[in-house]
Every structure is written in C-alpha cells, then in structure tokens.
Scaffold this motif. Structure first.
Motif, mmCIF file in Angstrom:
data_model
loop_
_atom_site.group_PDB
_atom_site.id
_atom_site.type_symbol
_atom_site.label_atom_id
_atom_site.label_comp_id
_atom_site.label_asym_id
_atom_site.label_seq_id
_atom_site.Cartn_x
_atom_site.Cartn_y
_atom_site.Cartn_z
ATOM 1 N N ALA A 116 0.571 4.801 2.611
ATOM 2 C CA ALA A 116 1.842 5.399 3.030
ATOM 3 C C ALA A 116 2.644 5.703 1.778
ATOM 4 O O ALA A 116 2.306 5.252 0.674
ATOM 5 C CB ALA A 116 2.612 4.459 3.955
ATOM 6 N N GLY A 117 3.715 6.457 1.960
ATOM 7 C CA GLY A 117 4.552 6.720 0.802
ATOM 8 C C GLY A 117 5.690 7.673 1.093
ATOM 9 O O GLY A 117 5.749 8.316 2.146
ATOM 10 N N LEU A 118 6.615 7.728 0.155
ATOM 11 C CA LEU A 118 7.646 8.758 0.147
ATOM 12 C C LEU A 118 7.005 9.980 -0.502
ATOM 13 O O LEU A 118 6.481 9.899 -1.606
ATOM 14 C CB LEU A 118 8.864 8.278 -0.651
ATOM 15 N N SER A 119 7.047 11.090 0.199
ATOM 16 C CA SER A 119 6.302 12.252 -0.274
ATOM 17 C C SER A 119 7.036 13.535 0.064
ATOM 18 O O SER A 119 8.019 13.545 0.808
ATOM 19 C CB SER A 119 4.903 12.273 0.359
ATOM 20 N N LYS A 171 0.826 -1.214 0.000
ATOM 21 C CA LYS A 171 0.000 0.000 0.000
ATOM 22 C C LYS A 171 0.858 1.261 0.000
ATOM 23 O O LYS A 171 0.390 2.346 0.313
ATOM 24 C CB LYS A 171 -0.913 0.005 1.232
ATOM 25 N N VAL A 172 2.132 1.100 -0.355
ATOM 26 C CA VAL A 172 3.094 2.207 -0.306
ATOM 27 C C VAL A 172 3.319 2.774 -1.700
ATOM 28 O O VAL A 172 3.547 2.032 -2.666
ATOM 29 C CB VAL A 172 4.439 1.724 0.280
ATOM 30 N N ASN A 173 3.266 4.088 -1.804
ATOM 31 C CA ASN A 173 3.592 4.775 -3.050
ATOM 32 C C ASN A 173 4.914 5.528 -2.882
ATOM 33 O O ASN A 173 5.171 6.113 -1.827
ATOM 34 C CB ASN A 173 2.493 5.765 -3.436
ATOM 35 N N LEU A 214 26.474 6.695 -11.215
ATOM 36 C CA LEU A 214 26.350 5.549 -10.310
ATOM 37 C C LEU A 214 24.915 5.402 -9.821
ATOM 38 O O LEU A 214 24.350 4.304 -9.776
ATOM 39 C CB LEU A 214 27.286 5.713 -9.109
ATOM 40 N N TYR A 215 24.302 6.534 -9.467
ATOM 41 C CA TYR A 215 22.935 6.495 -8.962
ATOM 42 C C TYR A 215 21.959 6.076 -10.061
ATOM 43 O O TYR A 215 20.982 5.357 -9.797
ATOM 44 C CB TYR A 215 22.533 7.873 -8.426
ATOM 45 N N THR A 216 22.228 6.519 -11.278
ATOM 46 C CA THR A 216 21.347 6.173 -12.391
ATOM 47 C C THR A 216 21.337 4.671 -12.650
ATOM 48 O O THR A 216 20.299 4.091 -12.987
ATOM 49 C CB THR A 216 21.767 6.922 -13.666
ATOM 50 N N ARG A 217 22.487 4.024 -12.471
ATOM 51 C CA ARG A 217 22.539 2.566 -12.655
ATOM 52 C C ARG A 217 21.652 1.860 -11.631
ATOM 53 O O ARG A 217 20.934 0.905 -11.960
ATOM 54 C CB ARG A 217 23.987 2.080 -12.500
ATOM 55 N N ILE A 218 21.712 2.328 -10.400
ATOM 56 C CA ILE A 218 20.851 1.757 -9.361
ATOM 57 C C ILE A 218 19.392 2.030 -9.691
ATOM 58 O O ILE A 218 18.537 1.135 -9.611
ATOM 59 C CB ILE A 218 21.222 2.335 -7.976
ATOM 60 N N TRP A 219 19.111 3.246 -10.066
ATOM 61 C CA TRP A 219 17.728 3.666 -10.359
ATOM 62 C C TRP A 219 17.154 2.864 -11.507
ATOM 63 O O TRP A 219 15.965 2.505 -11.494
ATOM 64 C CB TRP A 219 17.726 5.146 -10.662
ATOM 65 N N THR A 220 17.967 2.589 -12.505
ATOM 66 C CA THR A 220 17.504 1.796 -13.651
ATOM 67 C C THR A 220 17.049 0.423 -13.208
ATOM 68 O O THR A 220 16.020 -0.093 -13.663
ATOM 69 C CB THR A 220 18.621 1.671 -14.696
ATOM 70 N N ASP A 221 17.773 -0.175 -12.274
ATOM 71 C CA ASP A 221 17.367 -1.488 -11.753
ATOM 72 C C ASP A 221 16.085 -1.391 -10.942
ATOM 73 O O ASP A 221 15.234 -2.297 -10.992
ATOM 74 C CB ASP A 221 18.481 -2.083 -10.877
ATOM 75 N N VAL A 222 15.936 -0.313 -10.198
ATOM 76 C CA VAL A 222 14.721 -0.128 -9.400
ATOM 77 C C VAL A 222 13.485 0.001 -10.301
ATOM 78 O O VAL A 222 12.400 -0.496 -9.984
ATOM 79 C CB VAL A 222 14.839 1.098 -8.478
ATOM 80 N N LEU A 223 13.657 0.664 -11.430
ATOM 81 C CA LEU A 223 12.528 0.899 -12.336
ATOM 82 C C LEU A 223 12.136 -0.332 -13.146
ATOM 83 O O LEU A 223 11.055 -0.354 -13.749
ATOM 84 C CB LEU A 223 12.859 2.047 -13.294
ATOM 85 N N LYS A 224 12.969 -1.339 -13.165
ATOM 86 C CA LYS A 224 12.675 -2.539 -13.967
ATOM 87 C C LYS A 224 11.402 -3.244 -13.472
ATOM 88 O O LYS A 224 11.142 -3.285 -12.285
ATOM 89 C CB LYS A 224 13.846 -3.522 -13.919
ATOM 90 N N ALA A 283 12.768 -3.726 -1.699
ATOM 91 C CA ALA A 283 11.586 -2.997 -1.225
ATOM 92 C C ALA A 283 10.526 -2.831 -2.298
ATOM 93 O O ALA A 283 9.321 -2.825 -1.987
ATOM 94 C CB ALA A 283 12.001 -1.624 -0.703
ATOM 95 N N LYS A 284 10.929 -2.716 -3.535
ATOM 96 C CA LYS A 284 9.970 -2.370 -4.590
ATOM 97 C C LYS A 284 8.755 -3.303 -4.666
ATOM 98 O O LYS A 284 7.628 -2.835 -4.873
ATOM 99 C CB LYS A 284 10.657 -2.289 -5.946
ATOM 100 N N PRO A 285 8.904 -4.630 -4.522
ATOM 101 C CA PRO A 285 7.714 -5.490 -4.577
ATOM 102 C C PRO A 285 6.670 -5.176 -3.492
ATOM 103 O O PRO A 285 5.514 -5.582 -3.613
ATOM 104 C CB PRO A 285 8.291 -6.903 -4.397
ATOM 105 N N LYS A 286 7.094 -4.443 -2.454
ATOM 106 C CA LYS A 286 6.160 -4.079 -1.382
ATOM 107 C C LYS A 286 5.497 -2.724 -1.631
ATOM 108 O O LYS A 286 4.729 -2.254 -0.799
ATOM 109 C CB LYS A 286 6.898 -4.067 -0.034
ATOM 110 N N TRP A 287 5.841 -2.092 -2.754
ATOM 111 C CA TRP A 287 5.212 -0.829 -3.136
ATOM 112 C C TRP A 287 4.050 -1.111 -4.075
ATOM 113 O O TRP A 287 4.127 -2.006 -4.914
ATOM 114 C CB TRP A 287 6.197 0.098 -3.832
ATOM 115 N N VAL A 288 3.014 -0.343 -3.976
ATOM 116 C CA VAL A 288 1.887 -0.500 -4.886
ATOM 117 C C VAL A 288 2.077 0.338 -6.145
ATOM 118 O O VAL A 288 1.533 0.022 -7.204
ATOM 119 C CB VAL A 288 0.555 -0.134 -4.186
ATOM 120 N N ALA A 289 2.884 1.409 -6.032
ATOM 121 C CA ALA A 289 3.060 2.286 -7.186
ATOM 122 C C ALA A 289 4.282 3.172 -6.999
ATOM 123 O O ALA A 289 4.774 3.367 -5.882
ATOM 124 C CB ALA A 289 1.825 3.170 -7.381
#
Length: 344
Positions: free
Chosen positions: A222-225, A160-162, A334-344, A200-206
């Motif tokens: 809940a969410g990062l806001s 239920k986390v965005n 470096l951060y973009t490489r991590i972010w790319t994996d998160v967005l997959k 963590a991503k599988p526990k996020w809804v969006a």
C-alpha cells in the motif's frame, strides 16, 4: 479566451511555423523521472530536426534548487502548480506567452485562467492528476478510500506501506484528514498532523518514489501515490486499486515552462506549442497514464484510459478533491518544520 497571435517576428515564426528551417539544434528538458514519452520526443526531433536531451529530477524541491544554483543548460522545466508561483516570483522563468501560440486554441478552458499562472503567460499543461492511496486488495479487504491507509495503517498493511517523499502531497492529505483546509496555519490542526505523521512513520516500510516493480513484486502492499502511477501498477497487477480519500485529497497539475536562462529559447517555444496539439498531448498521457489539459486528446488516448478509475474520478468522490494552491512562505515554513521531524 484566446488572445491575438503576435505579429510574425522571427520569434513568432519560430513558434508558429511547422518547418524545421526555424528549428534545428538542441533542446534540454528537465523533467520528473519516467514521465516523458520517448515516442513524443522522437516525433518532435524528427519534425523539427532538434536533438532532445532529458535530465530527470525526483522532486519539486530538487528542481528548484538546481535552477537557483544556475550553471545548467536546461531549456524546459516541469514544475507542479504549487511551485510555479515561486519560479515566477524569483525570475527563473521566461514569459514565453503560450496564450499567443497557434495551438493554444486546444487548451481546455478549465486550465487557462489558473491561479498559479493567470492567462498562461509562462506555462503549458503537461499532465494533471490526484494524490491518493494505492492498496493491494489481496491483503486488505477494507475501504481503500481513506488516508488512514498510510496515516494509521491497519495491521495487515503495517510495515508494508510506502509514502512518496513529497511534503506538499503528504501534508495536504494529513491536514485534510485532521479536518483542516489547504494552507492552514491553525496550530491545533498542525499539532495533530505532526503527531499523526510521526506516529505513522514507523509503520511505513519506505519513503520512496516507488517503481512499479516494488508493488507488483510484493515489496509494497500500500502507499500514498499519484493516480497515474497507481494506474500503471494496476495494469501490471489488477489486485491493486487506487483510493480517493474520503477525508479529502489534492488535485494537481505539472506544467511545462521555459527557463529564463534557456540557451535554446526558440526550440523551447516550439516544444510548448507542440504539446498543445491533441495528438501529441495524448502521447504524453499514454506513457505516464495521467490526464492532460488539451481538448480533443481523448480521441487519441489508449482505450484502457478512457474509463480508467484513476483518471475518471468516481462521482461520489468528485467533491472531495480540491486543486492545491501555492501556500504563503510563512505557512510553508511551518510545514517544513513538521516535515523535518517526519524525515528524521
């Protein structure tokens, strides 16, 4: 310190004069969605006989990419402080010299000699705030002041986390949670951050720039806001609270700049000067619910903002926040490489 005002050339008069004789025409603003006060725009249009058009963007990356492509008619853009140095370095912004405008005297000294635009040669504050977490206290009774809300959601919040899809904000909170510092290139820290975010991503809804209705309607618990967005949710649904992560959180500022390619430069300068007026700055804050960098605007603020916990950082969390710097390109890679994996 306020610098001397330029001699009254035609450009200077356009900045300083309060007469629509020096304005008229158009102004095209490129800004974040749901971030521009209609009341403010109406007042500007009526004061200077200028027709304002607003185009929304949804991220700093989107705005920068659009500007790099060219072929647009935007006059004003509103990048975040971490991105302003990139805009300046790439020659995309006009050195409009807000520091020599009439209303510069109203700028809070805290926001004058900033690292991303020393002395304010290019930009004017729009709004500033913090990045933290928002939590539905009907579902979660634990401590909301922690990044574990989105990095390791408790069972009652899992699914239920965005999370807002802004790499800088997500990485800043995750790095602090893993004991790192801003713009770190420590590979051990970044390895832990990568593992934490991917798990963590599988526990996020969006990953969404969530509307108020998504929270108040129960889609997100809940969410990062961002602080102002969280306040707007709380005003509609008091069960929500904004948390300041005790592991550390970023402070940021969005800023009004003029594109070097702007077709309506003088009207854009008028707008920069206009929003440094305390009453006008208060309109900006009243709409989007963030603080601004203009002295005296407080007296024009809505009553519900003066003591709002999302704007007035609780004393115990003041030293946990740090102003986000612009990271070097090699670190961003470096951060973009991590972010790319998160967005997959």
């Amino acid at each position: 310190m306020r610098l001397p005002i330029l001699a009254p050339t035609l450009s200077g008069l356009a900045i300083l004069a309060g007469s629509s004789a020096f304005a008229a025409g158009e102004l095209n603003i490129f800004n974040w969605g749901e971030y521009t006060s209609p009341e403010l725009i109406k007042k500007f249009e009526e004061t200077y006989d200028v027709k304002v058009t607003i185009t929304d963007f949804d991220s700093n990356d989107t705005a920068l990419a659009k500007a790099r492509q060219g072929g647009n008619n935007f006059d004003i853009v509103v990048p975040s402080s971490t991105f302003v140095p990139v805009w300046i370095a790439e020659g995309l912004l006009l050195e409009s010299r807000p520091d020599q405008m009439e209303n510069f005297k109203n700028m809070d000294p805290r926001w004058v000699d900033v690292s991303f635009d020393p002395g304010r040669h290019y930009t004017v504050p729009w709004q500033w705030g913090t990045t933290g977490v928002i939590v539905d206290t009907d579902l979660y009774k634990g401590d909301p002041n922690t990044s574990t809300i989105f990095l390791d959601p408790p069972p009652e919040l899992a699914g239920k986390v965005n999370v807002v899809p802004e790499m800088g904000d997500v990485m800043a909170l995750a790095i602090r949670a893993e004991g790192g510092q801003d713009c770190t290139a420590d590979m051990e820290v970044l390895k832990r951050v990568h593992e934490k975010l991917v798990a963590a991503k599988p526990k996020w809804v969006a990953m969404d720039y969530a509307s108020i209705e998504k929270y108040t309607g129960g889609d997100y618990a809940a969410g990062l806001s961002w602080s102002g967005a969280a306040m707007r949710v709380r005003l509609e649904a008091p069960r929500f609270v904004y948390g300041y992560p005790k592991e550390g959180y970023p402070i940021w500022m969005d800023n009004v700049a003029i594109l070097k390619s702007a077709p309506n430069v003088e009207n854009a300068k008028l707008f920069q000067n206009f929003i440094m007026d305390p009453e006008n700055a208060a309109m900006i804050s009243a709409y989007a619910r963030y603080a601004n960098g203009i002295k005296g605007s407080e007296q024009f603020m809505p009553e519900d903002m003066r003591n709002a916990p999302e704007i007035n950082i609780p004393p115990e969390f003041v030293d946990k926040g740090e102003f986000s710097p612009a990271c070097p390109p090699e670190v961003n890679d470096l951060y973009t490489r991590i972010w790319t994996d998160v967005l997959k």
